[in-house]
Structure formats: C-alpha cells, structure tokens
Design a protein around this motif. Structure first.
Motif, PDB file in Angstrom:
ATOM      1  N   GLU A 178       0.836  -1.205   0.000  1.00 28.23           N
ATOM      2  CA  GLU A 178       0.000   0.000   0.000  1.00 28.23           C
ATOM      3  C   GLU A 178       0.871   1.256   0.000  1.00 28.23           C
ATOM      4  O   GLU A 178       0.627   2.197  -0.770  1.00 28.23           O
ATOM      5  CB  GLU A 178      -0.932  -0.008   1.222  1.00 28.23           C
ATOM      6  CG  GLU A 178      -2.024  -1.049   1.143  1.00 28.23           C
ATOM      7  CD  GLU A 178      -2.969  -0.959   2.332  1.00 28.23           C
ATOM      8  OE1 GLU A 178      -2.848   0.026   3.113  1.00 28.23           O
ATOM      9  OE2 GLU A 178      -3.822  -1.857   2.484  1.00 28.23           O
ATOM     10  N   LYS A 179       1.888   1.265   0.852  1.00 28.26           N
ATOM     11  CA  LYS A 179       2.775   2.427   0.908  1.00 28.26           C
ATOM     12  C   LYS A 179       3.600   2.543  -0.374  1.00 28.26           C
ATOM     13  O   LYS A 179       3.857   3.659  -0.859  1.00 28.26           O
ATOM     14  CB  LYS A 179       3.704   2.306   2.120  1.00 28.26           C
ATOM     15  CG  LYS A 179       4.430   3.612   2.446  1.00 28.26           C
ATOM     16  CD  LYS A 179       3.411   4.697   2.823  1.00 28.26           C
ATOM     17  CE  LYS A 179       4.066   6.029   3.053  1.00 28.26           C
ATOM     18  NZ  LYS A 179       3.094   7.098   3.363  1.00 28.26           N
ATOM     19  N   ALA A 180       3.972   1.394  -0.935  1.00 32.81           N
ATOM     20  CA  ALA A 180       4.765   1.410  -2.173  1.00 32.81           C
ATOM     21  C   ALA A 180       3.972   2.050  -3.306  1.00 32.81           C
ATOM     22  O   ALA A 180       4.513   2.848  -4.089  1.00 32.81           O
ATOM     23  CB  ALA A 180       5.175  -0.012  -2.546  1.00 32.81           C
ATOM     24  N   PHE A 181       2.681   1.704  -3.400  1.00 32.74           N
ATOM     25  CA  PHE A 181       1.838   2.316  -4.437  1.00 32.74           C
ATOM     26  C   PHE A 181       1.719   3.820  -4.230  1.00 32.74           C
ATOM     27  O   PHE A 181       1.778   4.600  -5.184  1.00 32.74           O
ATOM     28  CB  PHE A 181       0.447   1.674  -4.443  1.00 32.74           C
ATOM     29  CG  PHE A 181       0.365   0.414  -5.273  1.00 32.74           C
ATOM     30  CD1 PHE A 181       0.586   0.449  -6.638  1.00 32.74           C
ATOM     31  CD2 PHE A 181       0.063  -0.799  -4.670  1.00 32.74           C
ATOM     32  CE1 PHE A 181       0.502  -0.710  -7.400  1.00 32.74           C
ATOM     33  CE2 PHE A 181      -0.021  -1.969  -5.424  1.00 32.74           C
ATOM     34  CZ  PHE A 181       0.204  -1.929  -6.794  1.00 32.74           C
ATOM     35  N   GLN A 182       1.543   4.234  -2.978  1.00 33.22           N
ATOM     36  CA  GLN A 182       1.427   5.669  -2.689  1.00 33.22           C
ATOM     37  C   GLN A 182       2.693   6.421  -3.113  1.00 33.22           C
ATOM     38  O   GLN A 182       2.627   7.478  -3.745  1.00 33.22           O
ATOM     39  CB  GLN A 182       1.164   5.885  -1.197  1.00 33.22           C
ATOM     40  CG  GLN A 182      -0.206   5.419  -0.729  1.00 33.22           C
ATOM     41  CD  GLN A 182      -0.352   5.523   0.794  1.00 33.22           C
ATOM     42  OE1 GLN A 182       0.506   6.078   1.477  1.00 33.22           O
ATOM     43  NE2 GLN A 182      -1.455   4.978   1.320  1.00 33.22           N
TER      44      GLN A 182
END
Length: 430
Positions: free
Chosen positions: A351-355
């Motif tokens: 999730e953080k990687a996509f952000q």
C-alpha cells in the motif's frame, strides 16, 4: 514450437519489446525534426480503392502489375463488391485525403506541409531490408512550385542523417525528369535506341520498352547498364522551365553545403514523378541501398481529380534505417532502459509502495519508475532492478515504512547508499 501453432505471414514481422526502443528512438527523432520545420501530421486508412493506385502510381508499373495486395470487398444485397487494395505507398493516399477533405480547395489555403507514418504492403520476395509489410515515414508538400521547397526537404533529410550519426555513409543522388512533354519527346528517342539493342537487353527491360521505357534506365542488369552508356539522356530533351528549376535546385544545394551526385539514370518507379527526383543511398546495406527517396509530382493532384497543384515529397524506409544505424553501432545505449528508478518492495508494504510510486510519477512525469510486483526475495528484486537499466533503486521494507523513509541505492555510480524521508523523495530524484 508445436506444428499446429499459427505463424506470422511470411515477410510480415513482429516487433518485439527488445526491438521497439530503436523504433521509438528513430521515429521520435524524425518527428521532432519535421515539427521544427512546421510540418503537421496526417493519417489515412490502410485500405483504399484500387483505382486510386492505378491512376496515381500508373497501371504499367511493377507495383500495380505485380506487387499490390488487392481483393474484392464483400458486396451488399444485389451489389458486387468493389476492388480494394492495401496501400503500397503513401503519396496517392495523402493526395486523396487532402482532396476529399478540401485541404487543397482554394489557392489561398493550398499550401500544406504534411507528414505521416505507418505500414505499407507489397507482395515481394522477402529479404533483408525488403519486406511485404514495411513501414515508412512520408513527407508531402502541396502548393509550392519553386525548387526552394525541394531543397528544404533535402535539408530536413540531411539534418536527420547527421542527428542519427549516419551522414558520413549516405550519398544524395539527384536528377530531373522534366515535364510530361519533355519526357514524351525523350521517350520516343529512348524507345528507338532500345529497339536497336533489343536482342542484347535483359528480359525485364525488353518487356518495359513498349510499356514503361524509362524504367529500363533503372535496370540492375550489368549488361543492360553497359548498353545504356550510349543511350540518349533526358538532359538533352529538357524544356527551359525544367532546366531552370534544376539549375536553381543545384545552386541552392551548393549554397547550403549539401553534397550531391547527378545520376541521369535515376527515374524512380512511380509514374507520377516529374522534374526533381532524388535518392539517399548507402553502400552499407548491400542490394537494398536506398534509405530515402522522393521527388516532385506536380500533375498527380489533377490526375486524381483535383485542381492543378504543385507538389513534392519523399518517403524513408524505417526498417532500412534501423538496419543502418544498427550496422554502424550508433544507436544510443540508454534507450534500452525500461526504467530510470526501480522501487524494490520488501515485505508487506504494497500500500505504501503504491502511494510512493504514484506520488513520484505525478510530481516527476518525465521519470520512468518501475515498481516491483509479484513478490520475491530482496536479492531477486535487486537483480531485476539492475536488469531494468535503472540508475537508482529505491528500497522500501517494513522497517523503512515504519520509519517513514526509503533507502536510495545508486546502481550505476559509486555513491553511498542512504535513506531519505518520504517527503524528501522528490527533491532527491529531481
């Protein structure tokens, strides 16, 4: 590969991901130069009515007689289908599109400077540099009758060769075919000469004497070329207008430092040419040495139903140009990179990687960022980061995510790996 697998049509090739960067590099280089000269893109269909090419190219040309992919379309109820052809070249289609859409409707708006790109189709024996589906970039100008625009086209091509790094292996050959009337007078003299030597000419040349005698000048048969050394030349039959046009063309080329060779046997294989004709040739590709060719076709618009409109253009073969820049090893190495930045995702931090990925792409749209998908060990991800050609690997693991940082590893430079806060990533990459 299994025996039941369907193969591509012979002479119609796939373009693989490993090859496409070279095509994109070549096409973008050409387009940038054309747009810098004020040329605009036009697009038209692959399929046209067969009559367009018969009237435009000429019914007794090799293209129309032997090479076109032509078929009868399915007709409606109580209607026979019409004959359609997959375009073998782009000029006739461009003229048709301009006429149909009234781009050449009146003298005030008649000047058009256009370019196009796409596949062309000819039923030929496939070989290196000669395919059944091949690709061209074409340039056409309408409404300008002086040799200045002819020279502009040659300046465009000369600039392109220099930009590609091939200017030292190409030669410009030019000729003039005069007007329709001067060609008719020359044709009479040429036919008389050829008939005197009919028994010594190659078979193809003999078949062309009565149908398209100027094409004999372009014969690849060495014995025929020896005979042609004594043939009358078109220069001796030029009208005053064509002679003045050609003289000014040469003068302008000289003033711009564009070297050229006059080739009196250069006639081109399409009936619509008159006055200026030219080819850029190289000795680095064997028999398929022409990489760009064109000329003036002042009568074609009228031949296809429009008003008399002067016109000149050229087409360059993309496959041959790619073969040439690869042969000379002048393809920039960095075009093969699939990413500038590779985001390694270690652990449950998708999730953080996509952000982070979307934030970088939005803030720095010129950067190619590839985020790792599909899991895998840290080691395997770093191998993929290196294989992508990226300059930088951003590493996001669970510890980094908790601390609000990413690790920055330089893959091509001897710089120390370090960590940056999420809100400092953009400054680091820009």
């Amino acid at each position: 590969m299994g025996s039941n697998n369907i193969q591509a049509v012979k002479g119609m090739n796939d373009l693989l991901p490993s090859e496409s960067p070279v095509w994109q590099y070549l096409e973008s280089t050409v387009i940038d130069i054309l747009q810098s000269y004020g040329y605009q893109e036009i697009r038209f269909p692959i399929l046209e009515k067969t009559a367009l090419f018969k009237r435009g190219i000429g019914e007794v040309t090799d293209i129309v007689e032997k090479e076109m992919y032509t078929f009868t379309d399915k007709g409606g109820v109580n209607k026979s289908g019409e004959s359609l052809t997959m375009r073998p070249e782009g000029t006739a289609s461009c003229v048709r599109a301009c006429e149909q859409n009234k781009l050449l409707f009146d003298r005030a708006n008649q000047v058009q400077k256009l370019w196009y790109t796409g596949p062309m189709f000819r039923h030929e024996r496939p070989q290196k540099g000669r395919l059944r589906q091949f690709h061209q970039i074409g340039v056409e100008t309408f409404g300008l009758e002086g040799p200045d625009v002819d020279v502009e086209l040659l300046l465009i091509t000369a600039k392109l060769w220099k930009e590609l790094g091939i200017d030292n292996v190409v030669e410009l050959q030019i000729n003039t075919l005069g007007t329709k009337e001067s060609r008719a007078n020359y044709r009479t003299a040429l036919v008389e000469f050829l008939n005197q030597h009919r028994g010594a000419l190659d078979e193809d040349s003999v078949s062309r004497i009565d149908r398209n005698p100027l094409r004999v000048l372009d014969s690849k048969n060495a014995d025929t070329q020896t005979i042609l050394n004594d043939a009358p030349t078109l220069m001796d039959y030029l009208d005053d207008e064509s002679e003045a046009h050609f003289s000014q063309l040469k003068s302008l080329l000289d003033s711009q430092g564009i070297a050229y060779t006059i080739n009196p046997r250069l006639v081109r294989g399409l009936d619509y040419y008159g006055k200026t004709v030219f080819e850029w040739v190289t000795t680095k590709l064997g028999a398929q040495g022409t990489i760009c060719a064109g000329g003036r076709y002042d009568g074609l618009v009228e031949e296809l139903g429009g008003k008399p409109t002067p016109a000149v253009g050229f087409a360059m073969g993309i496959e041959r140009l790619i073969l040439l820049i690869q042969e000379l090893n002048v393809v920039p190495k960095d075009i093969f990179r699939s990413a500038d930045v590779y985001l390694v995702v270690a652990g449950d931090v998708q999730e953080k990687a996509f952000q982070i990925s979307e934030h970088i792409r939005s803030s720095l749209p010129y950067i190619r960022l590839q985020m790792h998908c599909g899991g895998g060990s840290f080691k395997s991800q770093m191998k993929k980061a290196d294989k992508s050609g990226a300059e930088i690997a951003l590493i996001l693991g669970e510890n980094e995510a908790e601390e609000g940082v990413v690790s920055v590893k330089y893959l091509r430079e001897d710089k120390q790996q370090h960590s940056v806060k999420f809100d400092e990533i953009i400054n680091t990459l820009s």
